[in-house]
Design an enzyme around this catalytic site. Sequence first.
Site, PDB file in Angstrom:
ATOM      1  N   HIS A  36       0.849  -1.202   0.000  1.00 49.46           N
ATOM      2  CA  HIS A  36       0.000   0.000   0.000  1.00 49.46           C
ATOM      3  C   HIS A  36       0.879   1.244   0.000  1.00 49.46           C
ATOM      4  CE1 HIS A  36      -3.733   2.194   0.633  1.00 49.46           C
ATOM      5  NE2 HIS A  36      -3.094   2.941   1.522  1.00 49.46           N
ATOM      6  N   GLU A  80     -33.473  -0.493   8.535  1.00 47.32           N
ATOM      7  CA  GLU A  80     -34.213  -1.750   8.697  1.00 47.32           C
ATOM      8  C   GLU A  80     -33.656  -2.871   7.820  1.00 47.32           C
ATOM      9  OE1 GLU A  80     -37.337  -2.908  10.061  1.00 47.32           O
ATOM     10  OE2 GLU A  80     -37.454  -1.300  11.530  1.00 47.32           O
ATOM     11  N   ARG A 104     -29.023  -1.490  16.852  1.00 50.50           N
ATOM     12  CA  ARG A 104     -28.904  -0.985  15.487  1.00 50.50           C
ATOM     13  C   ARG A 104     -27.959   0.217  15.518  1.00 50.50           C
ATOM     14  NH1 ARG A 104     -34.489   0.396  13.235  1.00 50.50           N
ATOM     15  NH2 ARG A 104     -34.748  -1.855  13.132  1.00 50.50           N
TER      16      ARG A 104
END
Length: 660
Positions: free
Chosen positions: A104, A434, A619
Amino acid sequence: MKTVVFAYHDMGCLGIEALLAAGYEISAIFTHTDNPGEKAFYGSVARLAAERGIPVYAPDDVNHPLWVERIAQLSPDVIFSFYYRHLIHDKILQLAPAGAFNLHGSLLPKYRGRAPLNWVLVNGETETGVTLHRMVKRADAGAIVAQLRIAIAPDDIAITLHHKLCHAARQLLEQTLPAIKDGNILEIAQCENEATCFGRRTPEDSFLEWHKSAAVLHNMVRAVADPWPGAFSYVGNQKFTVWSSRVHSHAPAAQPGSVISVAPLLIACGDGALEIVTGQAGGGITMQGSQLAQTLGLVQGSRLNSQPACAARRRTRVLILGVNGFIGNHLTERLLREDHYEVYGLDIGSDAISRFLNHPHFHFVEGDISIHSEWIEYHVKKCDVVLPLVAIATPIEYTRNPLRVFELDFEENLRIIRYCVKYRKRIIFPSTSEVYGMCSDKYFDEDHSNLIVGPVNKPRWIYSVSKQLLDRVIWAYGEKEGLQFTLFRPFNWMGPRLDNLNAARIGSSRAITQLILNLVEGSPIKLIDGGKQKRCFTDIRDGIEALYRIIENAGNRCDGEIINIGNPENEASIEELGEMLLASFEKHPLRHYFPPFAGFRVVESSSYYGKGYQDVEHRKPSIRNARRCLDWEPKIDMQETIDETLDFFLRTVDLTDKPS
């Protein structure tokens, strides 16, 4: 030691040469076909592989099961990646017993992601480097095996820094590859607190914004100088490229973008001035600044701009379907605050947008999207950006009216999506948190988290899967037919005008509105299944600012992206939300108009939502895409949001019959 190599660009070529010099047996090389729109100044991995007699492939999707199986048959001991542009699936990485390693072009953990060479110059860094690290599921996040630092000189441009990085990479690989072969390496875990991540750059990202400082603009010029596409600006509608520049810290004060002089060609900036040393008008030849000024017809006092004059004159037309809803009315307010948007809206009511109806740049029609299809198609064709915000998004309706949820949320929106494909219009589509369903990840990640829902006999999931399928359809249209899109996923946005107390009375509202109704009416606050479910609540102002930046789409960074918009710091259970709301209610100046608090009551979800409901325990969003694409962070504390939301709803209550 057998290896399979994924490689591209100069770094790919030198990586292959280094492996062969270190005695590795390369079974196959995977690379990319060259992009005809990209200036190929670098070495060809495919040509090198052919010259060395090594099988070489350039599949569209190396992670396809057929390619995974073919790589497995090669039985690699170790895998290497040198500037391969696609994320390699974990199933491939696990095929090599000794692991997989990636080269990288930065000093990890800083500048993870794409184009670190250009980003370090854009940001004015004085040091960078190359890192060889172990590959893991997350991009550029594995343990560091070796690292070399490189000083960035003030006169370095992209190509000179590229050559420095290549030289350092050769040294690093020469020192490290034998140790990997012998199994004698020391690995150091990356510090996540120091990690930064940057996305891909496109030619459109390199426009010169003259209100910024001359130093910032000079760094942009350095970062994309030839053979990269170059930094650019406009004189009227004529585009020109700046290939080299010089900063003048002490220059006469002038409006940013104004020409201070033409010999040298000196442009006023937000701080200082930028001398255009060499540049190019349109598709012409490169010339010195004073000749460029003559070619462009510049004189002292002329003005440059960051976009064509014709583009600057016309307002961007935004079509918002569901403009009277919670997100729609707040977004309209934010767009009309600027002077370059024209908003067209459709909804079945106008109570929340009545304050805009006389605005000269707001155009509203009252109607139903399932009936006004001709109006919608005409305005999709007419507008530049389309936001179909119409949806049934209250949990009780998922079990009470699942077919209506499907018809409106899926079928009607699919028609609008197809209009956007037909007329090649940009769509910003409201996905939903959701869709993650019962995902067990600590943070829900747009690009990696699994979307997990319950069985078919739980109609509660019809909203989630309708939205998820639309997400997949939009993504496919983007991949196959070039649809310009962004998907955004709100995480529990709340604030004034979220819905209304009448909706709460029939159970068709969000959680906080229902809780406020309980306080207003003196009824017990119902905690569904104890209220232990956790959510991350996001202030509508934070959410709208992120959505506004998606619409702005600086440098087209939002194209093809899925972006969570939420506040992971504002996590609370529904029970905690109720307690915070109660405390705010008790301190409110209108408190004495309302009945005493009736307490909390625990109820089962089936008795409240009906048969077929399942809840989600937590959540919490990852917002790395929002940070990367939007340069956005949520700022507003949950308590402030609760206070303002409560105050709004309490002041909508008719107090004439209430005792004072």
